[in-house]
Motif scaffolding. Structure first.
Motif, PDB file in Angstrom:
ATOM      1  N   LYS A 127     -26.410 -58.569  10.865  1.00  0.00           N
ATOM      2  CA  LYS A 127     -26.332 -58.428  12.318  1.00  0.00           C
ATOM      3  C   LYS A 127     -26.592 -59.757  13.011  1.00  0.00           C
ATOM      4  O   LYS A 127     -25.910 -60.119  13.992  1.00  0.00           O
ATOM      5  CB  LYS A 127     -27.342 -57.380  12.780  1.00  0.00           C
ATOM      6  N   ALA A 142     -32.073 -57.427  23.062  1.00  0.00           N
ATOM      7  CA  ALA A 142     -32.399 -56.011  23.092  1.00  0.00           C
ATOM      8  C   ALA A 142     -31.153 -55.150  22.991  1.00  0.00           C
ATOM      9  O   ALA A 142     -31.145 -54.111  22.303  1.00  0.00           O
ATOM     10  CB  ALA A 142     -33.164 -55.687  24.378  1.00  0.00           C
ATOM     11  N   SER A 143     -30.078 -55.552  23.665  1.00  0.00           N
ATOM     12  CA  SER A 143     -28.844 -54.764  23.645  1.00  0.00           C
ATOM     13  C   SER A 143     -28.195 -54.751  22.272  1.00  0.00           C
ATOM     14  O   SER A 143     -27.527 -53.780  21.901  1.00  0.00           O
ATOM     15  CB  SER A 143     -27.858 -55.315  24.682  1.00  0.00           C
ATOM     16  N   ARG A 144     -28.404 -55.795  21.510  1.00  0.00           N
ATOM     17  CA  ARG A 144     -27.850 -55.839  20.145  1.00  0.00           C
ATOM     18  C   ARG A 144     -28.842 -55.252  19.120  1.00  0.00           C
ATOM     19  O   ARG A 144     -28.566 -55.281  17.927  1.00  0.00           O
ATOM     20  CB  ARG A 144     -27.532 -57.293  19.769  1.00  0.00           C
ATOM     21  N   ASN A 145     -29.995 -54.766  19.616  1.00  0.00           N
ATOM     22  CA  ASN A 145     -31.054 -54.147  18.776  1.00  0.00           C
ATOM     23  C   ASN A 145     -31.636 -55.110  17.743  1.00  0.00           C
ATOM     24  O   ASN A 145     -32.133 -54.704  16.697  1.00  0.00           O
ATOM     25  CB  ASN A 145     -30.531 -52.886  18.081  1.00  0.00           C
ATOM     26  N   GLY A 194     -35.458 -54.526  17.813  1.00  0.00           N
ATOM     27  CA  GLY A 194     -35.834 -53.275  17.151  1.00  0.00           C
ATOM     28  C   GLY A 194     -35.756 -53.378  15.641  1.00  0.00           C
ATOM     29  O   GLY A 194     -36.656 -52.918  14.915  1.00  0.00           O
ATOM     30  N   ASP A 195     -34.679 -53.979  15.135  1.00  0.00           N
ATOM     31  CA  ASP A 195     -34.522 -54.124  13.689  1.00  0.00           C
ATOM     32  C   ASP A 195     -35.587 -55.051  13.105  1.00  0.00           C
ATOM     33  O   ASP A 195     -36.098 -54.816  11.996  1.00  0.00           O
ATOM     34  CB  ASP A 195     -33.126 -54.678  13.361  1.00  0.00           C
ATOM     35  N   TYR A 196     -35.935 -56.098  13.874  1.00  0.00           N
ATOM     36  CA  TYR A 196     -36.953 -57.044  13.384  1.00  0.00           C
ATOM     37  C   TYR A 196     -38.296 -56.331  13.206  1.00  0.00           C
ATOM     38  O   TYR A 196     -38.936 -56.449  12.159  1.00  0.00           O
ATOM     39  CB  TYR A 196     -37.091 -58.205  14.367  1.00  0.00           C
TER      40      TYR A 196
END
Length: 373
Positions: free
Chosen positions: A121, A169-172, A175-177
């Motif tokens: 990603k 944030a929009s690409r997440n 969150g993934d991190y």
């Protein structure tokens, strides 16, 4: 007729002579003197009553317990595997040794897969970062290159603008991190290391069994941090002061090392009506000690004015003693100030009275005795 009279007179004279002869002989025999045979009188050991200021120590037995006891619980689910230190009660270990390991290969694979997806990603978004956030592109590129599937993920770069934050944030990416960071923390929880030098006191699992979330696996103690827990009668607890020196005695009453009174409970044990105090051991001279071992503690107590100390066996009926008046025993009541293990501290008698400290067997009031010299 005269002859019969003469014979009767002779008989009477003979009896009279015999009677007076016996009286004379008996008068020569010395009459026994009552109670003058001193060898048959009970011998008592005495001491004159003499009051003074007295330090009355408190001597009680206590049990050694570790000052630091820890329960090892599982925060993850999995199978227990070999860790190096045997899971056996009494097994010793050193600080930093691996105590318990939950099978982690599947968790490692999942973590590698998460990192791989995160790299994919991040790689697909690096061109947009280069175009839109040129001043921060090099930082993100270095972060990308620093990610190693076998090592902990490095710290996330700081964003320099609100637009960049919205983009991440929009690409997440954020969150993934943090999902990867959480997985790393959970992976580390599959290994439990010794927080100190100690030993197992309880083991509730074994190699091959499955650990459940929150299940207690074992109990451990710090071996070199032992305290002596001593029960003290509630009426004597006020005699003890924190930080005072305490002597630790062997079975012969000899001081083997010292300690310090560090805590006093603020509640009474309902079963024994005693209050526990805790002594931290000092200057043990390398002596091997064990949890659960019983030792004797001698506390200094406090100074008591105008008292005398006698053996406990000198007292009967809880508060009575014998004194000698002339050579006769007399029972008197005393005021008991403190009871020790083998002695008793009292007052209540007049100074100078002759107190019996070793009464004879079956002693009674008004018994005639002789004083031991």
């Amino acid at each position: 007729m005269n002859r019969k009279v003469i014979i009767v007179l002779l008989v009477i004279a003979t009896l009279a002579i015999g009677f007076f002869a016996m009286k004379g002989l008996s008068s020569l025999k010395e009459a026994p003197k009552k109670n003058l045979d001193k060898k048959k009188l009970p011998i008592v050991k005495v001491e004159a009553v003499n009051y003074h200021e007295l330090s009355s120590p408190i001597v009680e037995k206590g049990r050694l317990a570790s000052n630091l006891e820890v329960n090892l619980s599982s925060e993850v689910v999995g199978r227990i595997v070999e860790a190096g230190v045997p899971l056996k009660v009494g097994q010793k270990f050193k600080k930093g040794q691996l105590l318990i390991r939950v099978y982690e290969e599947d968790a490692k694979m999942d973590l590698r897969a998460q990192k791989s997806r995160f790299l994919n990603k991040l790689a697909s978004n690096l061109p947009d970062i280069k175009v839109d956030y040129t001043d921060n592109f090099e930082v993100w590129m270095n972060f990308f290159n620093a990610i190693n599937l076998e090592k902990a993920i490095p710290e996330l770069p700081s964003v320099k603008s609100d637009q960049e934050k919205v983009f991440m944030a929009s690409r997440n990416i954020l969150g993934d991190y943090y999902a990867i960071k959480s997985a790393e923390v959970k992976l580390n929880k599959r290994k439990i290391y010794a927080p100190f030098n100690g030993s197992y006191v309880e083991v509730n699992t074994q190699i091959g069994s499955v650990a459940g979330m929150g299940s207690k696996l074992a109990g451990i103690i710090e071996s070199n941090n032992l305290e002596l827990q001593v029960p003290i009668e509630s009426k004597e607890i006020s005699w003890l002061n924190l930080n005072e020196k305490v002597d630790i005695l062997d079975s012969q009453g000899e001081v083997i090392f010292t300690g310090k009174l560090v805590r006093k409970s603020d509640f009474v044990d309902q079963g024994t009506q005693s209050i526990s105090v805790f002594v931290k051991l000092e200057n043990t001279n390398g002596k091997e000690l064990y949890q659960g071992q019983f030792l004797t503690a001698r506390f200094n107590g406090k100074m008591i004015d105008n008292v005398m100390e006698i053996p406990r066996n000198a007292v009967f009926s809880s508060n009575k003693v014998f004194v000698v008046e002339g050579d006769i025993l007399k029972a008197k009541v005393i005021n008991v100030v403190k009871r020790n293990e083998n002695t008793l501290v009292f007052n209540g008698l007049k100074e100078g009275e002759i107190l019996v400290i070793e009464p004879p067997v079956k002693a009674t009031e008004n018994m005639q005795v002789q004083i031991k010299k």
